[in-house]
Design a protein around this motif. Structure first.
Motif, PDB file in Angstrom:
ATOM      1  N   ALA A   1       0.836  -1.206   0.000  1.00 33.31           N
ATOM      2  CA  ALA A   1       0.000   0.000   0.000  1.00 33.31           C
ATOM      3  C   ALA A   1       0.869   1.253   0.000  1.00 33.31           C
ATOM      4  N   HIS A   2       1.950   1.231   0.759  1.00 34.24           N
ATOM      5  CA  HIS A   2       2.870   2.374   0.808  1.00 34.24           C
ATOM      6  C   HIS A   2       3.450   2.664  -0.577  1.00 34.24           C
ATOM      7  N   MET A   3       3.660   1.605  -1.374  1.00 32.12           N
ATOM      8  CA  MET A   3       4.183   1.755  -2.734  1.00 32.12           C
ATOM      9  C   MET A   3       3.081   1.987  -3.762  1.00 32.12           C
ATOM     10  N   ARG A   4       1.836   2.142  -3.301  1.00 27.30           N
ATOM     11  CA  ARG A   4       0.669   2.391  -4.156  1.00 27.30           C
ATOM     12  C   ARG A   4       0.433   1.243  -5.138  1.00 27.30           C
ATOM     13  N   LEU A   5       0.583   0.013  -4.660  1.00 30.32           N
ATOM     14  CA  LEU A   5       0.449  -1.155  -5.527  1.00 30.32           C
ATOM     15  C   LEU A   5      -0.935  -1.792  -5.482  1.00 30.32           C
ATOM     16  N   ILE A   6      -1.775  -1.390  -4.524  1.00 25.49           N
ATOM     17  CA  ILE A   6      -3.073  -2.064  -4.367  1.00 25.49           C
ATOM     18  C   ILE A   6      -4.117  -1.303  -5.185  1.00 25.49           C
ATOM     19  N   ASN A   7      -4.177  -1.640  -6.469  1.00 30.38           N
ATOM     20  CA  ASN A   7      -5.079  -0.972  -7.395  1.00 30.38           C
ATOM     21  C   ASN A   7      -6.070  -1.927  -8.032  1.00 30.38           C
ATOM     22  N   LYS A   8      -5.925  -3.213  -7.728  1.00 29.81           N
ATOM     23  CA  LYS A   8      -6.867  -4.232  -8.180  1.00 29.81           C
ATOM     24  C   LYS A   8      -7.233  -5.097  -6.979  1.00 29.81           C
ATOM     25  N   ASP A   9      -8.306  -5.861  -7.122  1.00 30.15           N
ATOM     26  CA  ASP A   9      -8.782  -6.674  -6.010  1.00 30.15           C
ATOM     27  C   ASP A   9      -7.680  -7.592  -5.494  1.00 30.15           C
ATOM     28  N   VAL A  10      -7.637  -7.736  -4.163  1.00 31.99           N
ATOM     29  CA  VAL A  10      -6.620  -8.545  -3.489  1.00 31.99           C
ATOM     30  C   VAL A  10      -7.252  -9.854  -3.014  1.00 31.99           C
ATOM     31  N   SER A  11      -6.612 -10.966  -3.351  1.00 29.83           N
ATOM     32  CA  SER A  11      -7.063 -12.279  -2.880  1.00 29.83           C
ATOM     33  C   SER A  11      -6.285 -12.658  -1.629  1.00 29.83           C
ATOM     34  N   VAL A  12      -6.993 -12.966  -0.553  1.00 33.75           N
ATOM     35  CA  VAL A  12      -6.363 -13.292   0.722  1.00 33.75           C
ATOM     36  C   VAL A  12      -6.895 -14.629   1.227  1.00 33.75           C
ATOM     37  N   ASN A  13      -5.987 -15.517   1.592  1.00 34.32           N
ATOM     38  CA  ASN A  13      -6.337 -16.761   2.283  1.00 34.32           C
ATOM     39  C   ASN A  13      -5.520 -16.826   3.560  1.00 34.32           C
ATOM     40  N   ALA A  14      -6.155 -17.192   4.680  1.00 31.75           N
ATOM     41  CA  ALA A  14      -5.419 -17.272   5.944  1.00 31.75           C
ATOM     42  C   ALA A  14      -6.028 -18.356   6.813  1.00 31.75           C
ATOM     43  N   ILE A  15      -5.169 -19.076   7.497  1.00 27.13           N
ATOM     44  CA  ILE A  15      -5.601 -20.169   8.368  1.00 27.13           C
ATOM     45  C   ILE A  15      -5.168 -19.866   9.790  1.00 27.13           C
ATOM     46  N   THR A  16      -6.070 -20.116  10.745  1.00 26.39           N
ATOM     47  CA  THR A  16      -5.800 -19.781  12.141  1.00 26.39           C
ATOM     48  C   THR A  16      -5.940 -20.986  13.050  1.00 26.39           C
TER      49      THR A  16
ATOM     50  N   GLU B   1      -2.456   4.176   4.687  1.00 21.76           N
ATOM     51  CA  GLU B   1      -1.092   4.135   4.155  1.00 21.76           C
ATOM     52  C   GLU B   1      -1.032   4.526   2.683  1.00 21.76           C
ATOM     53  N   GLN B   2      -2.017   4.093   1.896  1.00 22.29           N
ATOM     54  CA  GLN B   2      -1.990   4.329   0.454  1.00 22.29           C
ATOM     55  C   GLN B   2      -2.634   5.655   0.067  1.00 22.29           C
ATOM     56  N   GLY B   3      -3.515   6.153   0.930  1.00 19.41           N
ATOM     57  CA  GLY B   3      -4.227   7.392   0.640  1.00 19.41           C
ATOM     58  C   GLY B   3      -5.557   7.171  -0.039  1.00 19.41           C
ATOM     59  N   TYR B   4      -5.775   5.985  -0.534  1.00 19.09           N
ATOM     60  CA  TYR B   4      -7.038   5.602  -1.177  1.00 19.09           C
ATOM     61  C   TYR B   4      -7.096   4.078  -1.191  1.00 19.09           C
ATOM     62  N   LEU B   5      -8.255   3.510  -1.381  1.00 18.70           N
ATOM     63  CA  LEU B   5      -8.393   2.067  -1.546  1.00 18.70           C
ATOM     64  C   LEU B   5      -9.708   1.786  -2.270  1.00 18.70           C
ATOM     65  N   ASP B   6      -9.596   1.572  -3.573  1.00 21.93           N
ATOM     66  CA  ASP B   6     -10.769   1.253  -4.387  1.00 21.93           C
ATOM     67  C   ASP B   6     -10.926  -0.246  -4.587  1.00 21.93           C
ATOM     68  N   ALA B   7      -9.864  -0.997  -4.324  1.00 17.99           N
ATOM     69  CA  ALA B   7      -9.876  -2.443  -4.557  1.00 17.99           C
ATOM     70  C   ALA B   7     -10.621  -3.184  -3.451  1.00 17.99           C
ATOM     71  N   SER B   8     -11.115  -4.349  -3.781  1.00 17.49           N
ATOM     72  CA  SER B   8     -11.758  -5.230  -2.799  1.00 17.49           C
ATOM     73  C   SER B   8     -10.708  -6.098  -2.113  1.00 17.49           C
ATOM     74  N   ILE B   9     -10.938  -6.406  -0.840  1.00 10.73           N
ATOM     75  CA  ILE B   9     -10.101  -7.363  -0.105  1.00 10.73           C
ATOM     76  C   ILE B   9     -10.912  -8.648   0.019  1.00 10.73           C
ATOM     77  N   ASP B  10     -10.629  -9.611  -0.838  1.00 12.24           N
ATOM     78  CA  ASP B  10     -11.405 -10.854  -0.904  1.00 12.24           C
ATOM     79  C   ASP B  10     -10.762 -11.885   0.021  1.00 12.24           C
ATOM     80  N   PHE B  11     -11.236 -11.930   1.256  1.00  6.21           N
ATOM     81  CA  PHE B  11     -10.608 -12.703   2.331  1.00  6.21           C
ATOM     82  C   PHE B  11     -11.393 -13.976   2.609  1.00  6.21           C
ATOM     83  N   ILE B  12     -10.692 -15.109   2.529  1.00 11.85           N
ATOM     84  CA  ILE B  12     -11.273 -16.406   2.888  1.00 11.85           C
ATOM     85  C   ILE B  12     -10.510 -16.953   4.092  1.00 11.85           C
ATOM     86  N   PRO B  13     -11.139 -17.000   5.279  1.00  5.17           N
ATOM     87  CA  PRO B  13     -10.486 -17.544   6.483  1.00  5.17           C
ATOM     88  C   PRO B  13     -10.708 -19.060   6.604  1.00  5.17           C
ATOM     89  N   TYR B  14      -9.714 -19.730   7.155  1.00  4.74           N
ATOM     90  CA  TYR B  14      -9.789 -21.172   7.396  1.00  4.74           C
ATOM     91  C   TYR B  14      -9.557 -21.462   8.875  1.00  4.74           C
TER      92      TYR B  14
END
Length: 333
Positions: A156-171, A214-227
């Motif tokens: 985000a600091h590098m302004r790279l989040i401009n398209k939807d982000v796919s997130v998978n995380a297991i807890t 951090e980025q100053g804007y966020l138009d992208a979706s955070i598509d988060f799937i938790p496990y």
């Protein structure tokens, strides 16, 4: 010594907080509150603390005797508690629930803040260190939120989040709390894996809030799937961003972003969860295939994802060594 009170001290986070504070060089636990276990030895519930403390749980709330109080409640209970109880203004509060994590439209300095109107500072030291140092009230970040944000914030600091982000995380199972449930008991969790709250997890708004900060804007979706994982503690997350920036430039950006961080570190090789379990560390690694940037991040959900970060915030608030009481060894050899 920093005088400490703990509310909700009989749960997983309460027990882990006591474990840290009984060995903290500049803190002293004045009271550990639990109405259901009042009068019982802490070791009757948190048996891993045998030999470390003779503290007993209490149903009393001697706020005048402490400098800081930790809220280890379930979500939604902190706001209600503050409506019903008066805590001296000089006493700092670190809330581990989600009640005050989202910034309000307006800031109130009243004695009874609401989730929509409060002065709690979001306690992620990697981006809010200076605000935490001046704060009276801290909203400790969520466990998934901490792990995922720390993976994404340099991007985000590098302004790279401009398209939807796919997130998978297991807890690990401790993320569900100490009270047994249909999806937490051993027979169901062992040798099992399942998805829950896909795309609708409660930590997504705070992740978006920090990325936007951090980025100053966020138009992208955070598509988060938790496990749900079949292990007790830890979070292992992968985040995928599409970008044409070269990997070498991105790696340098990650290294620069975390060069002053006490507990978050960029690592040049693929990660293992055991490297962070039982520590307050977050480790981050990136790799790239074509235009797909793969980010890996991992933490201990009870430490950097909860009470370790809360103690880190306490250290910052009181102007002492940020790492005090948190120099912990990972379970990996």
């Amino acid at each position: 010594m920093i005088k400490v009170g703990i509310l909700g001290a009989a749960g997983y986070t309460g027990g882990e907080l006591i474990r840290l504070l009984v060995n903290h060089p500049e803190a002293e636990i004045v009271f550990a509150n639990s109405e259901s276990h009042s009068g019982d030895l802490v070791t009757d519930v948190h048996e891993g603390l045998y030999g470390d403390t003779t503290l007993r749980f209490t149903d009393q709330l001697p706020f005048n005797d402490v400098d800081v109080v930790f809220f280890c409640f379930g979500h939604g209970k902190s706001e209600a508690f503050l409506r019903e109880h008066e805590i001296p203004e000089r006493v700092k509060i670190i809330d581990l629930a989600q009640d005050f994590r989202l910034a309000p439209a307006t800031v109130s300095t009243t004695q009874h803040p609401s989730a929509d109107n409060h002065d709690f500072v979001y306690g992620l030291p990697e981006i809010n260190h200076d605000r935490i140092a001046k704060a009276q009230h801290i909203a400790n970040p969520g466990c998934f939120a901490t792990c995922i944000q720390l993976g994404l914030l340099p991007a985000a600091h590098m302004r790279l989040i401009n398209k939807d982000v796919s997130v998978n995380a297991i807890t690990g199972s401790t993320g569900a709390g100490v009270k047994p449930g249909a999806t937490t008991h051993f027979s169901w969790r062992n040798d099992n894996l399942s998805i829950y709250k896909a795309f609708m997890h409660q930590h997504v708004p705070e992740i978006r809030q920090s990325l936007r900060q951090e980025q100053g804007y966020l138009d992208a979706s955070i598509d988060f799937i938790p496990y749900r994982g079949d292990f007790a503690r830890g979070i292992f997350a992968t985040e995928v961003i599409k970008t044409d920036e070269p990997l070498e430039k991105i790696v340098k950006g990650y290294q620069e972003f975390y060069k002053g961080a006490k507990f978050t570190h960029y690592v040049d090789k693929p990660l293992d969860l055991k490297q962070v379990v039982n520590t307050n560390k977050c480790l981050v690694h990136v790799d790239k295939v074509d235009n797909k940037l793969l980010i890996t991040s991992c933490i201990d959900n009870l430490l950097k994802g909860a009470v370790g970060q809360a103690v880190q915030n306490m250290n910052i608030m009181f102007g002492i060594d940020e790492t005090a009481g948190l120099r912990l060894k990972a379970s990996a050899f």
